[in-house]
Scaffold this active site. Structure first.
Site, short mmCIF file in Angstrom:
data_model
loop_
_atom_site.label_atom_id
_atom_site.label_comp_id
_atom_site.label_asym_id
_atom_site.label_seq_id
_atom_site.Cartn_x
_atom_site.Cartn_y
_atom_site.Cartn_z
N ARG B 20 -18.90 -18.74 42.36
CA ARG B 20 -20.04 -17.95 42.81
C ARG B 20 -20.80 -18.69 43.91
NH1 ARG B 20 -25.31 -18.07 43.88
NH2 ARG B 20 -25.65 -19.38 42.05
N CYS B 245 -25.71 -25.45 52.51
CA CYS B 245 -27.00 -24.79 52.75
C CYS B 245 -26.99 -24.10 54.11
CB CYS B 245 -28.10 -25.85 52.70
SG CYS B 245 -29.70 -25.27 53.20
N ASN B 254 -23.69 -27.65 46.55
CA ASN B 254 -23.97 -27.94 45.14
C ASN B 254 -23.53 -29.36 44.83
OD1 ASN B 254 -24.47 -25.20 43.43
ND2 ASN B 254 -23.18 -24.78 45.19
#
Lengths: 318, 318
Positions: B20, B245, B254
């Site tokens: 995800r 990002c 992450n």
């Protein structure tokens, strides 16, 4: 209650090592002019200690073969200690002549790593260092003793803590009172770091202990915090996170100076270092070296470098 | 005395979010087959929780537009909870129909970020979530409430802790008892993390709290340790450190699952996850996505992956 970082009011001292550990494995030749300019910029960014070069065999590390010229040409700032890395007596003599403020003697805790890097046994490294002590006695030049592979060896694996402590004791016994524990290939973890720092700080003051971490497995800054929490106050770091590991192509190198200084600012530990200046310097490294560098804060900016909301960007573009 | 990580014997639960949060900003389309294969491989690597997709507008996140098909085709392992990220009622209905085990409702603590990402005010997100609760009542489907930008907003900067706690309280009040605090763009620091985790753990048990960190400024694993030390036991992480990002091209995404699992193994925290399998999977990501990924351990290997000494390499080559 804040569990971590009890004494965060105490200053953390960063020794910048990009000119030495950062550049030593770069395949691109960095001209002497550029090395001198890098060190001069670092001198004006608030560092009190800069490892400016090494005096090793030019065949072993051709990237740093101009060490003497670099030391001759840098503009020395008052209050900044310019350090040279030294593997043996020949290097010590050259660095002394070149005017280094401090000789950082280096050997490995691992016999295999010492043989691979220094081409001698650990005992022979230590014997050579004992002969170097008289060279600087009665001068302003200071000595530091580094224990490389102190947290693990890429050839041997785990390194016994008592072996590391025995080398620290040997350094102290021959009159070398300042010590660096180096995690040469990024094998340290925070629990191990806390334990070893506490044991070593039973032997010398925090002002005489430096921790040298690599971020090879992503644990560099976590290890800094564990060491700081255990009482350590001096840390090596390299601008941009330069200094990758020869065994891990693409992996990170030294802990990144601007990422460390950013961490300190965010949690309230003083370093005295100008973070915006560091970030600007780091952003020029890819052009100098021909590749991206691992540091994160130079890419992401500081927390306080805010972004416009999407509708503000749209109206600015309109 | 070991200052850090007092209760390191307690298991750390990793929720894998690469399918995800990892894939959602990838410019290359990852075919449904490849997504299903990725999740099926993760299911066999020891995870108990996998965030398998999101049910958001396909216009907003085209990379994940095949969420329903992914949920229909994965081979579900007993004991693994397959989570779907949900911004609103429409998404909740679609995820419920697709057979998600858990709906992870997400809103931002920052009004500006919520407006940018969800196109509504925080109050309207919360009102919509209150309407979702009856949808799953009496079913086996569980709900989790995420507070995005809980540690800082890229538009607004610092986020007041009391505001974050008020949103947590609102989630609890409407019957959503499991909470994720998300550091959406990597602005958290370890002191802040420890403080906020302690305050939130005054409101719900550790088994119901997840921390979601990004490594944008290099602090991801340091933040995990601070949170763990403060009592948190559940963490999101993405294979390879996927999920960069949008405001920091080239910065890390992450926290990296295999780097986190490696850290846990090195310091003696159990995760139940098969690290060699993770590393092998991570090393296949560049071929799938067309670019290098930020994870370090997949490049460097584990500490126990030793290297031959130079003279051994020479004799092997001879």
């Amino acid at each position: 209650m804040i569990p971590m970082i009890r004494n965060f009011s105490e200053r953390l001292i960063v020794q910048e090592v990009a000119p030495r550990d950062g550049l030593q494995i770069e395949p691109t030749w960095v001209p002497t002019d550029a090395k001198v300019a890098l060190i001069d910029q670092l001198s004006s960014a608030g560092f009190t200690r800069i490892e400016a070069g090494s005096f090793v065999s030019p065949k072993a590390i051709p990237a740093l073969r101009d060490g003497a010229e670099v030391f001759a040409r840098i503009r020395r700032q008052p209050g900044v200690v310019y350090v040279a890395l030294i593997p043996n007596m020949r290097g010590a003599q050259r660095a002394f002549q070149a005017g280094a403020d401090e000789l950082n003697l280096v050997m490995s805790a691992s016999q295999t790593h010492n043989r691979a890097n220094m081409r001698m046994r650990c005992e022979d490294s230590l014997a050579a260092f004992a002969d170097i002590v008289p060279l600087t006695a009665g001068t302003a030049v200071t000595l530091n003793g580094t224990v490389a592979t102190a947290f693990g060896c890429p050839f041997e694996g785990a390194i016994d803590e008592d072996r590391v402590l025995a080398i620290v004791d040997h350094y102290l016994a021959i009159g070398i009172g300042a010590i660096t524990l180096a995690d040469t290939t990024g094998m340290a973890n925070p629990r191990q770091v806390a334990r070893l720092v506490e044991r070593v700080l039973g032997r010398l003051p925090a002002s005489a202990l430096t921790l040298h971490f690599h971020n090879t497995r992503g644990l560099g800054l976590a290890n800094v915090l564990a060491a700081y929490e255990a009482g350590a106050r001096r840390f090596d770091a390299a601008l941009g996170g330069l200094g990758g590991c020869p065994f891990a192509p693409g992996a990170s190198g030294n802990i990144c100076t601007e990422d460390l200084v950013n961490l300190c600012q965010e949690i309230g530990i003083e370093t005295g270092i100008d973070l915006p200046k560091l970030i600007a310097m780091s952003r020029r490294l890819p052009a100098l070296l021909g590749h991206e560098v691992p540091g994160q804060v130079a890419k992401a900016g500081r927390n306080c470098d805010l972004h416009p909301a999407p509708w503000e960007r749209e109206s600015a573009a309109a």
